[in-house]
Scaffold this motif. Structure first.
Motif, PDB file in Angstrom:
ATOM      1  N   MET A   1      62.574 -42.851   1.575  1.00 23.50           N
ATOM      2  CA  MET A   1      62.258 -43.768   2.671  1.00 23.50           C
ATOM      3  C   MET A   1      63.357 -44.787   2.837  1.00 23.50           C
ATOM      4  SD  MET A   1      59.413 -46.410   1.051  1.00 23.50           S
ATOM      5  CE  MET A   1      59.435 -47.577   2.417  1.00 23.50           C
TER       6      MET A   1
ATOM      7  N   GLN B   1      62.146 -53.360   8.083  1.00 26.62           N
ATOM      8  CA  GLN B   1      61.586 -53.963   9.288  1.00 26.62           C
ATOM      9  C   GLN B   1      60.980 -55.353   9.079  1.00 26.62           C
ATOM     10  OE1 GLN B   1      57.227 -52.092   9.790  1.00 26.62           O
ATOM     11  NE2 GLN B   1      58.774 -50.680  10.478  1.00 26.62           N
TER      12      GLN B   1
ATOM     13  N   THR C   1      61.535 -57.264   2.652  1.00 22.18           N
ATOM     14  CA  THR C   1      62.210 -56.034   2.236  1.00 22.18           C
ATOM     15  C   THR C   1      62.972 -56.181   0.914  1.00 22.18           C
ATOM     16  OG1 THR C   1      63.487 -54.210   3.165  1.00 22.18           O
ATOM     17  CG2 THR C   1      64.382 -56.396   3.506  1.00 22.18           C
TER      18      THR C   1
ATOM     19  N   CYS D   1      63.676 -51.408   1.701  1.00 27.05           N
ATOM     20  CA  CYS D   1      62.818 -50.741   0.715  1.00 27.05           C
ATOM     21  C   CYS D   1      63.149 -49.251   0.750  1.00 27.05           C
ATOM     22  CB  CYS D   1      61.343 -50.938   1.075  1.00 27.05           C
ATOM     23  SG  CYS D   1      60.844 -52.673   1.103  1.00 27.05           S
TER      24      CYS D   1
ATOM     25  N   VAL E   1      57.695 -53.199  -0.539  1.00 24.39           N
ATOM     26  CA  VAL E   1      57.174 -54.410  -1.186  1.00 24.39           C
ATOM     27  C   VAL E   1      55.766 -54.681  -0.655  1.00 24.39           C
ATOM     28  CG1 VAL E   1      57.540 -56.905  -1.451  1.00 24.39           C
ATOM     29  CG2 VAL E   1      59.507 -55.332  -1.526  1.00 24.39           C
ATOM     30  N   CYS E   2      55.526 -54.291   0.588  1.00 26.01           N
ATOM     31  CA  CYS E   2      54.211 -54.478   1.219  1.00 26.01           C
ATOM     32  C   CYS E   2      53.186 -53.467   0.716  1.00 26.01           C
ATOM     33  CB  CYS E   2      54.353 -54.330   2.727  1.00 26.01           C
ATOM     34  SG  CYS E   2      54.974 -52.707   3.186  1.00 26.01           S
TER      35      CYS E   2
ATOM     36  N   LYS F   1      53.676 -50.104   1.259  1.00 21.93           N
ATOM     37  CA  LYS F   1      53.816 -48.863   2.046  1.00 21.93           C
ATOM     38  C   LYS F   1      54.409 -47.753   1.181  1.00 21.93           C
ATOM     39  CE  LYS F   1      55.816 -49.285   6.188  1.00 21.93           C
ATOM     40  NZ  LYS F   1      56.947 -49.305   7.136  1.00 21.93           N
TER      41      LYS F   1
ATOM     42  N   THR G   1      55.010 -53.435  11.587  1.00 23.75           N
ATOM     43  CA  THR G   1      54.766 -53.904  10.222  1.00 23.75           C
ATOM     44  C   THR G   1      53.285 -54.227   9.981  1.00 23.75           C
ATOM     45  OG1 THR G   1      56.944 -54.903  10.312  1.00 23.75           O
ATOM     46  CG2 THR G   1      55.515 -55.625   8.517  1.00 23.75           C
TER      47      THR G   1
HETATM   48 FE1  SF4 Z   1      59.566 -53.050   3.008  1.00 24.77          FE
HETATM   49 FE2  SF4 Z   1      57.071 -52.905   3.963  1.00 24.77          FE
HETATM   50 FE3  SF4 Z   1      58.755 -54.698   4.967  1.00 24.77          FE
HETATM   51 FE4  SF4 Z   1      59.147 -52.095   5.423  1.00 24.77          FE
HETATM   52  S1  SF4 Z   1      57.406 -53.297   6.153  1.00 24.77           S
HETATM   53  S2  SF4 Z   1      60.684 -53.610   4.861  1.00 24.77           S
HETATM   54  S3  SF4 Z   1      58.400 -51.182   3.516  1.00 24.77           S
HETATM   55  S4  SF4 Z   1      58.014 -54.607   2.859  1.00 24.77           S
END
Ligand code: SF4
Ligand code: FSO
Length: 428
Positions: free
Chosen positions: A1, A5, A9, A15, A20-21, A23, A71
């Motif tokens: 991946m 966004q 990140t 990422c 980090v979220c 996903k 996001t």
């Molecule tokens: Fe990372 Fe999630 Fe932000 Fe994408 S949306 S940059 S996967 S933290």
């Protein structure tokens, strides 16, 4: 991946393993896949709108689809697979819309022989997918002494009565999109890029290249409002193109009604064992050496099979003379990538004709994948639950092992291998 966004990140750069979220990598890749598919749908909607045709239901889907990739909206891989399938169904609607626009504007295409190469005189070469741009160019060059040639995905334009009526639409120059640097260098013509698959031009033809519509290139004049005056003036100022032998003739323009008119004969030939199998061999051509597979594949097919083809992948074999089976052509060019809808119509008609499910027909899809837009067509075929398709020359980059497993387990999608071995498997 790869996702960058939002400001959370990883390392403030992107990422790459997991968001980090939270996903997951597969969700990120499925989001990318959905975006690719929706870009494909947008391309077909764009060319439909050029001719005054729109579909609010497809527009509505695009809103939902794009919003889903924002996001922190949707983290569910199962729902993304469903969205991809929905995008496939919406792409069918978009391709139907564009086909309707093309037929209502330019007439139903009929099989047409197109000579390859130049004739003596001034010339403009048009590349890309936009029939609207080609039509405007033909109108504005009529009577000027300038000849117009198609390149790559504009070849099928010759099949439409309202385009081939222009006597100065002289033929085809070159082959698929990726030969353009060499081809455009070789001919002292003005060049018009009408859609995707334009390449950054070499210096030796940059000045005589123009873009129109969505296509744009740095340092290249963009045609506004379909006013081709700058390209026409450029063509007039250039040396003549020369007479070439023009021995190669390509046949394009098989519409659904031409093929369906042969339905009775096809049924008779299949029942008599004279047609054993149908193949749909098409998609995007790519410069990868593995794409030679498609040439070898068609070359090695037995004589009792029919090949339907479309999009620029056909340049791997569309100069072969496959002849016919009692009047039914063995190589049938349905047109541009968006004419996959004609392929779908024909397959559905075959299924009705033989009163069989599509997956029970003696029929195999052998697809070539190159760029994002093709994802929309792949998902259209998957949404119709077409099983056991072959795909090459490489598996799309967004497909990780987890996604590949879903495609293999649920749809029997198979990467291409050795052409002769694959033919044996398909016919076995
Ligand atoms: Fe990372 Fe999630 Fe932000 Fe994408 S949306 S940059 S996967 S933290
Ligand atoms: Fe080929 Fe390019 Fe038409 Fe594609 S010219 S590669 S997916 O855009 O569409 O066939």
């Amino acid at each position: 991946m790869f996702c960058y966004q939002c400001s959370q990140t990883a390392f403030e750069t992107g990422c790459t393993v997991k968001g980090v979220c939270g996903k997951e990598a597969t969700v990120a890749r499925l989001q990318d896949n959905l975006l690719f598919s929706m870009k494909g749908i947008s391309a077909y909607l764009y060319h439909s709108r050029e001719l005054g045709y729109t579909d609010p239901e497809v527009d509505q889907f695009l809103e939902k689809g794009f919003y889903s990739t924002l996001t922190n909206v949707n983290f569910d891989p199962a729902e993304f697979v469903e969205l991809a399938k929905e995008s496939g169904m919406m792409n069918i609607k978009a391709m139907q819309l564009l086909k309707k626009a093309h037929i209502e504007t330019y007439g139903e295409p009929t099989p047409t022989e197109v000579k390859v190469g130049s004739v003596k005189g001034k010339g403009i070469i048009a590349t890309g997918h936009s029939l609207k741009a080609l039509e405007e160019l033909l109108k504005q060059t009529e009577g000027t002494g300038i000849n117009v040639y198609t390149h790559s995905e504009l070849l099928p334009a010759h099949g439409y009565p309202e385009l081939r009526k222009y006597k100065h639409l002289k033929g085809q120059i070159g082959g698929p999109w990726f030969d353009q640097k060499k081809t455009f260098s070789n001919y002292p013509a003005a060049i018009v890029g009408t859609s995707n698959c334009v390449l950054i031009p070499k210096d030796d033809y940059k000045e005589r290249m123009f873009t129109v519509g969505v296509a744009q290139l740095p340092g290249v004049t963009h045609i506004e409002d379909y006013d081709f005056t700058p390209a026409i003036e450029m063509a007039k100022s250039l040396p003549d193109l020369e007479d070439e032998p023009r021995d190669t003739v390509l046949t394009t323009g098989f519409g659904a009604s031409t093929i369906l008119a042969l339905a009775g004969k096809i049924k008779e030939l299949v029942l008599a064992g004279k047609i054993k199998h149908f193949f749909v061999v098409g998609g995007c051509d790519s410069p990868k050496p593995q794409a030679k597979y498609y040439t070898e594949f068609v070359k090695n097919l037995p004589e009792d099979v029919i090949v339907l083809t479309l999009a620029c992948g056909k340049y791997r074999f569309n100069d072969m003379d496959l002849g016919n089976i009692e009047g039914v052509p063995r190589l049938i060019d349905l047109g541009q990538c968006n004419d996959a809808i004609v392929g779908i119509d024909v397959v559905v008609a075959l299924s009705d004709l033989f009163e069989m499910e599509i997956n029970d027909l003696p029929l195999t899809f052998v697809l070539s994948w190159m760029e994002q837009k093709a994802a929309a067509i792949l998902w259209s075929l998957l949404a119709l639950d077409i099983q056991n398709m072959y795909l090459g020359p490489i598996v799309p980059g967004w497909v990780n092992d987890e996604i590949l497993k879903v495609l293999v387990d649920n749809y029997g999608l198979t990467p291409i291998g050795d052409p002769k071995e694959d033919i044996k498997k398909m016919l076995g």
